[in-house]
Design a protein around this motif. Structure first.
Motif: not given
Length: 269
Positions: A72-81, A93-95, A102-109
């Motif tokens: 839906h939109q960009l999220r931060t690591t904190k929000e995904v957790r 599992v969350i980690e 992050k490795e796939q560049h789908l999560l990038d603070d």
């Protein structure tokens, strides 16, 4: 050892399967897990293999949930957790999921912070102090925030602050000059702009002074406070009325003249 006796597609989820061991339902798996472990009818599994498969499926399911949340939109690591915790996903599992994203560049603070700063600078009248607070609340580190703020240069901050000055000046146009100036400056501070930026923006703002409008504001306010303190003797009444007008932002000398005119008018009645 247990033997896989059946693998069935789930009715409402085409990419998930139910696995049966020795004729009994045992656990569900995603299509990816099915492929990764090459699960098939007749295959024998020991307890350790079953544990690995179910753990892999938990991670796969959490990963899918995270992808849906990110769609839906960009999220931060904190929000995904936080989103995964609400779905009762185990911490380990969350980690694992966050690392994979992050490795796939789908999560990038850093990219989130960059995008946030660009958007706010373009669409909102907020200064860097408020931006820092918002990003810190979303779990962005201070170095990442400062890096992102380089995309909101000082000249753009001044331009945005000046736009806000003009907006606030219109909002408080029915306030006396001194109070209006105070309100405008408070508004800039609340919006997160900093000292030098505020000074430059105010220096570039040259409001037209409507003396008739200012005089009308004073006359209306003076009449109101003069009536309010009518129960006091003349000396006390004058003192309280002057104080009330000064608190409202009217100059003391002009307030005095207006109140004296009202007092004289009453004596002539």
């Amino acid at each position: 050892m247990k033997t896989i006796t059946a693998i069935e597609v789930q009715k409402h989820h085409a990419h998930r399967f139910n696995v049966y061991l020795d004729g009994q339902y045992a656990f569900p798996v995603s299509e990816q897990v099915l492929v990764d472990f090459t699960l098939h009818k007749g295959q024998e599994l020991d307890a350790n293999q079953i544990k690995q498969i179910t753990a892999a499926d938990a991670a796969s399911r959490a990963y899918s949930q995270a992808l849906d949340y990110l769609s839906h939109q960009l999220r931060t690591t904190k929000e995904v957790r936080a989103a995964l915790r609400k779905r009762d996903v185990p911490p380990e599992v969350i980690e694992t999921v966050c690392t994979r994203l992050k490795e796939q560049h789908l999560l990038d603070d850093q990219e989130y912070a960059n995008s946030y700063v660009r958007t706010v600078a373009r669409t909102e009248l907020k200064g860097p102090r408020v931006i820092r607070q918002k990003l810190q609340q979303r779990g962005i580190t201070v170095p990442a925030i400062e890096q992102a703020l380089t995309q909101f240069p000082p000249e753009q901050q001044v331009a945005n602050a000046l736009t806000l000055v003009q907006k606030l000046a219109r909002r408080y146009r029915n306030k006396p000059t001194r109070l209006r100036q105070t309100k405008v400056k408070q508004g800039l501070l609340t919006a997160g702009f900093e000292g030098d930026t505020i000074t430059q923006a105010l220096a570039q703002f040259s409001p037209e002074v409507d003396e008739e409008h200012e005089a009308a504001l004073l006359q209306a306010a003076a009449a109101k406070v003069w009536r309010r303190y009518a129960r006091f003797d003349q000396r006390t009444r004058m003192q309280k009325a002057k104080q009330a007008l000064y608190r409202q932002g009217f100059p003391l000398d002009e307030s005095t003249f207006a109140l004296e005119d009202l007092a004289a008018a009453e004596e002539d009645e």
